[in-house]
Design a protein around this motif. Structure first.
Motif: not given
Length: 86
Positions: A4-28
């Motif tokens: 799946q393609f979309g937008k991801m926001t990653v919260e970090l412990r010691n700095s501001k979040p990172i936001t940008g495009p990404g993809n989710l890959t699911s397998d077994v």
């Protein structure tokens, strides 16, 4: 395997979040996220990841808690990959 393609926001412990495009890959065996924009976040930033919110191009937004983070290398491509649990 599904991707799946979309937008991801990653919260970090010691700095501001990172936001940008990404993809989710699911397998077994697992689900993982690949950040697909440049410049890539550093591997040091990625180790600080606590949560990820993923909004697919189609579907509902979900939030995941970090369980493992790693930089991924495959066939000459190096990029940040996150493995999360829902």
């Amino acid at each position: 395997m599904t991707i799946q393609f979309g937008k991801m926001t990653v919260e970090l412990r010691n700095s501001k979040p990172i936001t940008g495009p990404g993809n989710l890959t699911s397998d077994v065996s697992q689900e993982y996220f690949d950040y697909t924009d440049k410049p890539y976040p550093s591997s040091i930033d990625w180790k600080q990841a606590t949560t990820l919110t993923f909004k697919p191009d189609q579907g509902k937004e979900k939030t995941y808690l970090a369980s493992e983070t790693k930089y991924y290398f495959n066939a000459g491509w190096v990029g940040p990959r996150l493995v999360f649990r829902e």
